[in-house]
Design a protein around this motif. Structure first.
Motif, PDB file in Angstrom:
ATOM      1  N   MET A  47     112.662  -1.554  11.792  1.00  0.00           N
ATOM      2  CA  MET A  47     113.461  -0.422  12.248  1.00  0.00           C
ATOM      3  C   MET A  47     114.432  -0.840  13.349  1.00  0.00           C
ATOM      4  O   MET A  47     115.614  -0.508  13.302  1.00  0.00           O
ATOM      5  N   VAL A  48     113.961  -1.604  14.329  1.00  0.00           N
ATOM      6  CA  VAL A  48     114.837  -2.033  15.418  1.00  0.00           C
ATOM      7  C   VAL A  48     115.969  -2.896  14.873  1.00  0.00           C
ATOM      8  O   VAL A  48     117.124  -2.756  15.289  1.00  0.00           O
ATOM      9  N   ARG A  49     115.672  -3.752  13.912  1.00  0.00           N
ATOM     10  CA  ARG A  49     116.698  -4.639  13.341  1.00  0.00           C
ATOM     11  C   ARG A  49     117.785  -3.866  12.588  1.00  0.00           C
ATOM     12  O   ARG A  49     118.844  -4.428  12.300  1.00  0.00           O
ATOM     13  N   THR A  50     117.556  -2.596  12.269  1.00  0.00           N
ATOM     14  CA  THR A  50     118.606  -1.819  11.596  1.00  0.00           C
ATOM     15  C   THR A  50     119.824  -1.637  12.489  1.00  0.00           C
ATOM     16  O   THR A  50     120.897  -1.270  12.012  1.00  0.00           O
ATOM     17  N   ARG A  51     119.665  -1.901  13.788  1.00  0.00           N
ATOM     18  CA  ARG A  51     120.798  -1.835  14.715  1.00  0.00           C
ATOM     19  C   ARG A  51     121.609  -3.132  14.738  1.00  0.00           C
ATOM     20  O   ARG A  51     122.570  -3.257  15.482  1.00  0.00           O
ATOM     21  N   GLY A  52     121.194  -4.127  13.922  1.00  0.00           N
ATOM     22  CA  GLY A  52     121.972  -5.354  13.788  1.00  0.00           C
ATOM     23  C   GLY A  52     121.543  -6.511  14.667  1.00  0.00           C
ATOM     24  O   GLY A  52     122.135  -7.587  14.604  1.00  0.00           O
ATOM     25  N   LYS A  53     120.508  -6.335  15.493  1.00  0.00           N
ATOM     26  CA  LYS A  53     120.023  -7.402  16.370  1.00  0.00           C
ATOM     27  C   LYS A  53     118.580  -7.737  16.014  1.00  0.00           C
ATOM     28  O   LYS A  53     117.788  -6.863  15.642  1.00  0.00           O
ATOM     29  N   ASN A  54     118.235  -9.020  16.148  1.00  0.00           N
ATOM     30  CA  ASN A  54     116.850  -9.445  15.958  1.00  0.00           C
ATOM     31  C   ASN A  54     116.001  -8.981  17.133  1.00  0.00           C
ATOM     32  O   ASN A  54     116.515  -8.653  18.207  1.00  0.00           O
ATOM     33  N   CYS A  55     114.692  -8.963  16.935  1.00  0.00           N
ATOM     34  CA  CYS A  55     113.783  -8.513  17.988  1.00  0.00           C
ATOM     35  C   CYS A  55     112.418  -9.171  17.823  1.00  0.00           C
ATOM     36  O   CYS A  55     112.113  -9.730  16.780  1.00  0.00           O
ATOM     37  N   VAL A  56     111.620  -9.090  18.877  1.00  0.00           N
ATOM     38  CA  VAL A  56     110.224  -9.518  18.857  1.00  0.00           C
ATOM     39  C   VAL A  56     109.401  -8.449  19.561  1.00  0.00           C
ATOM     40  O   VAL A  56     109.916  -7.700  20.392  1.00  0.00           O
ATOM     41  N   THR A  57     108.130  -8.396  19.255  1.00  0.00           N
ATOM     42  CA  THR A  57     107.250  -7.405  19.859  1.00  0.00           C
ATOM     43  C   THR A  57     106.838  -7.844  21.261  1.00  0.00           C
ATOM     44  O   THR A  57     106.336  -8.946  21.446  1.00  0.00           O
ATOM     45  N   LEU A  58     107.066  -6.973  22.238  1.00  0.00           N
ATOM     46  CA  LEU A  58     106.568  -7.209  23.596  1.00  0.00           C
ATOM     47  C   LEU A  58     105.162  -6.645  23.752  1.00  0.00           C
ATOM     48  O   LEU A  58     104.310  -7.244  24.391  1.00  0.00           O
ATOM     49  N   GLU A  59     104.951  -5.459  23.194  1.00  0.00           N
ATOM     50  CA  GLU A  59     103.660  -4.792  23.327  1.00  0.00           C
ATOM     51  C   GLU A  59     103.485  -3.814  22.175  1.00  0.00           C
ATOM     52  O   GLU A  59     104.439  -3.204  21.715  1.00  0.00           O
TER      53      GLU A  59
END
Length: 138
Positions: free
Chosen positions: A65-77
């Motif tokens: 879902m977060v990547r739908t904004r065009g940026k990669n991500c990783v889980t913090l918590e």
């Protein structure tokens, strides 16, 4: 963004969910669903779906879902409350992720996991760190 292309890319390059028979099935801006068809390999010692498998589909949906904004991500918590047992009898569990807050560097995502009867199996909140790198589809 081409959502079908995104979904195909995500499923081809995210190998751990594939290993547990989970895949991204629905995606659009600020929304993702990950489904997992359960079977014997998901069973814990109480003969229900292992909490780690449920957590995996929730975390995977949050990241998608977060990547739908065009940026990669990783889980913090991530925090997940288990409310009902998941069946291993050829059932399908679905994790549904929606944003609670999206900032420049972090996103907070609510994820609900339901079964085929729409019984709420688990609900959680995931804090994702948004990376500087763009999502690149091949």
């Amino acid at each position: 963004m081409d959502w079908e292309r995104y979904k195909d890319h995500f499923n081809r390059h995210n190998l751990f969910p594939e290993w547990i028979n989970a895949k991204l099935t629905v995606v659009r801006e600020d929304y993702a669903e990950v489904e997992m068809v359960t079977d014997e390999r998901h069973k814990n010692s109480a003969s229900i779906v292992h909490g780690g498998a449920i957590y995996t589909i929730a975390d995977t949906a949050a990241g998608a879902m977060v990547r739908t904004r065009g940026k990669n991500c990783v889980t913090l918590e991530g925090k997940l409350n288990y409310l009902h047992a998941g069946s291993i009898e050829e059932s399908c569990l679905k994790a549904i992720a929606r944003p609670l807050h999206m900032g420049r560097h972090t996103g907070v995502v609510e994820c609900r996991v339901v079964d085929e009867k729409e019984t709420l199996i688990a609900v959680g909140v995931f804090t994702m760190y948004i990376l500087d790198s763009d999502v690149v589809l091949d």
